[in-house]
Design an enzyme around this catalytic site. Structure first.
Site, short mmCIF file in Angstrom:
data_model
loop_
_atom_site.label_atom_id
_atom_site.label_comp_id
_atom_site.label_asym_id
_atom_site.label_seq_id
_atom_site.Cartn_x
_atom_site.Cartn_y
_atom_site.Cartn_z
N SER A 9 0.88 -1.17 -0.37
CA SER A 9 0.09 0.05 0.01
C SER A 9 1.09 1.08 -0.32
O SER A 9 2.04 1.55 0.28
CB SER A 9 -1.22 -0.46 1.69
OG SER A 9 -1.24 1.43 1.66
N HIS A 34 -1.24 -1.25 -4.08
CA HIS A 34 -2.71 -1.31 -3.58
C HIS A 34 -2.39 0.30 -3.18
O HIS A 34 -1.53 1.37 -2.71
CB HIS A 34 -2.36 -1.72 -2.82
CG HIS A 34 -3.67 -1.43 -1.30
ND1 HIS A 34 -5.20 -2.90 -1.88
CD2 HIS A 34 -4.56 -0.96 -1.09
CE1 HIS A 34 -5.94 -2.09 -1.06
NE2 HIS A 34 -5.78 -1.30 0.49
N ASP A 36 -4.93 3.20 -2.30
CA ASP A 36 -5.52 3.66 -0.96
C ASP A 36 -6.44 4.89 -1.53
O ASP A 36 -5.17 6.26 -0.63
CB ASP A 36 -5.61 3.56 0.55
CG ASP A 36 -5.27 2.54 1.26
OD1 ASP A 36 -5.63 1.87 1.10
OD2 ASP A 36 -4.04 2.53 1.65
N MET A 38 -8.92 8.16 -0.33
CA MET A 38 -9.84 8.37 0.93
C MET A 38 -10.39 9.77 0.95
O MET A 38 -9.52 10.25 0.98
CB MET A 38 -8.88 8.09 1.99
CG MET A 38 -8.28 7.20 2.68
SD MET A 38 -7.82 7.10 3.99
CE MET A 38 -6.39 5.51 3.80
N HIS A 67 -7.79 1.13 -3.21
CA HIS A 67 -9.22 0.99 -2.91
C HIS A 67 -10.35 2.18 -2.49
O HIS A 67 -9.47 3.33 -1.99
CB HIS A 67 -8.70 0.57 -1.27
CG HIS A 67 -9.30 0.15 -0.16
ND1 HIS A 67 -8.88 -0.13 1.16
CD2 HIS A 67 -10.51 0.59 -0.08
CE1 HIS A 67 -9.57 -0.26 1.81
NE2 HIS A 67 -10.90 -0.37 1.00
N MET A 69 -11.80 4.16 -0.67
CA MET A 69 -12.50 4.57 0.70
C MET A 69 -13.71 6.11 1.06
O MET A 69 -12.61 6.99 0.84
CB MET A 69 -11.69 4.47 1.94
CG MET A 69 -11.81 3.29 2.38
SD MET A 69 -9.46 2.91 3.60
CE MET A 69 -8.63 2.78 1.95
N MET A 139 -11.78 -6.28 5.73
CA MET A 139 -10.49 -5.12 6.63
C MET A 139 -10.42 -6.07 7.45
O MET A 139 -11.06 -6.52 8.54
CB MET A 139 -11.25 -3.45 6.68
CG MET A 139 -11.30 -2.61 5.58
SD MET A 139 -10.36 -2.81 4.51
CE MET A 139 -8.69 -1.67 5.33
N ASP A 178 -6.59 -6.55 4.14
CA ASP A 178 -5.68 -5.19 4.16
C ASP A 178 -5.69 -4.85 5.41
O ASP A 178 -7.19 -4.24 6.77
CB ASP A 178 -6.65 -4.67 3.11
CG ASP A 178 -6.10 -2.93 3.25
OD1 ASP A 178 -5.07 -2.58 3.75
OD2 ASP A 178 -7.03 -1.68 2.61
C1 DX5 Z 1 -6.18 0.84 5.68
C2 DX5 Z 1 -5.59 1.26 4.41
C3 DX5 Z 1 -4.44 -0.19 4.22
C4 DX5 Z 1 -3.96 0.41 5.36
C5 DX5 Z 1 -2.31 -1.12 5.08
O1 DX5 Z 1 -7.34 2.30 5.92
O2 DX5 Z 1 -6.76 0.77 3.84
O3 DX5 Z 1 -4.72 -0.14 3.19
O4 DX5 Z 1 -2.59 0.61 4.40
O5 DX5 Z 1 -2.00 -0.54 5.91
P1 DX5 Z 1 -0.39 -0.51 6.71
O6 DX5 Z 1 -0.35 -2.66 6.09
O7 DX5 Z 1 0.05 -0.14 7.52
O8 DX5 Z 1 -1.38 -1.29 8.07
ZN ZN Z 2 -6.04 -1.02 1.17
#
Ligand code: DX5
Ligand code: ZN
Length: 219
Positions: A9, A34, A36, A38, A67, A69, A139, A178
């Site tokens: 990620s 990956h 993220d 947000m 992903h 969010m 998750m 994740d």
């Molecule tokens: C959390 C994200 C994850 C996160 C994982 O909201 O969706 O992808 O970045 O990071 P680690 O591996 O540090 O938990």
């Molecule tokens: Zn994620």
């Protein structure tokens, strides 16, 4: 035999050097990048959107595993498809009864489609998606931040989901997990039936990124 894939990620990466970061992930043997996304509404944090995806796209051939969010993920799909996203994961908590329809829209854009549930959402909420999804995600931390601790209750959800898929004609469907995955707990995650491993901190805090990515494929 399911192929184990590692999806670092970039949330844990250097935001000022994302192009070089994704290039390095490819050189170190990652399977996916990956991303993220947000929006500061679905989760409190704001990260980046389709403009970042477009800008990192030329730096790697690896699939960009996005992903989402965000509120109303359906409104972001066209821009992400144009930007070069390969896979989109949407939250069942946000899409609700429109989840399957949204998965189909993602596929109509030529991208792979996946659905995810948060730690407090039952795994059963993913069952209806199994037929239309290219991957399902669980998750293992509350979304919003990297560097949190893996929630062990996730293991039972993975087992239940793999068992459901085996009993319902989709035994090889990818299950991604994740949050909080490290070299110390990855074997439990894989043994439970997952095969796509997201890891932010574990990869980016390592001084041997290549070795860590290899070890995250399990023993
Ligand atoms: C959390 C994200 C994850 C996160 C994982 O909201 O969706 O992808 O970045 O990071 P680690 O591996 O540090 O938990
Ligand atoms: Zn994620």
């Amino acid at each position: 035999m399911l192929q184990i894939k590692v999806a670092p990620s970039i949330l844990a990466g250097d935001f000022a050097r994302m192009g070089e970061t994704v290039k390095k992930l490819e050189e170190c043997g990652a399977d996916y990048v990956h991303c993220d996304i947000m929006d500061g509404n679905f989760v409190p944090t704001i990260t980046f959107g389709s403009q970042m995806i477009e800008q990192i796209r030329p730096y790697t051939k690896l699939p960009l595993d996005c992903h989402l969010m965000v509120l109303r993920p359906d409104t972001r799909l066209e821009a992400l498809a144009r930007a070069g996203a390969d896979m989109i994961t949407i939250h069942v908590e946000e899409c609700r009864e429109l989840t399957i329809q949204t998965l189909r829209i993602i596929k109509n854009y030529g991208m792979k489609a996946s659905a995810v549930v948060n730690p407090n959402t039952p795994v059963e909420d993913l069952y209806d998606c199994a037929e239309d999804a290219d991957m399902l995600l669980l998750m293992s931390v509350h979304p919003g931040w990297g560097g949190q601790k893996f929630m062990p209750g996730t293991l039972e959800k993975i087992e239940k989901l793999r068992d459901f898929l085996i009993r319902n004609g989709r035994p090889d469907l990818d299950i991604e997990v994740d949050g909080g995955i490290t070299e110390d707990n990855v074997n439990d995650v894989i043994a439970a039936g997952a095969n796509v491993i997201v890891a932010g901190s574990a990869v980016f805090r390592s001084d041997d990124m290549k070795g860590t990515i290899r070890r995250l494929r399990g023993a």
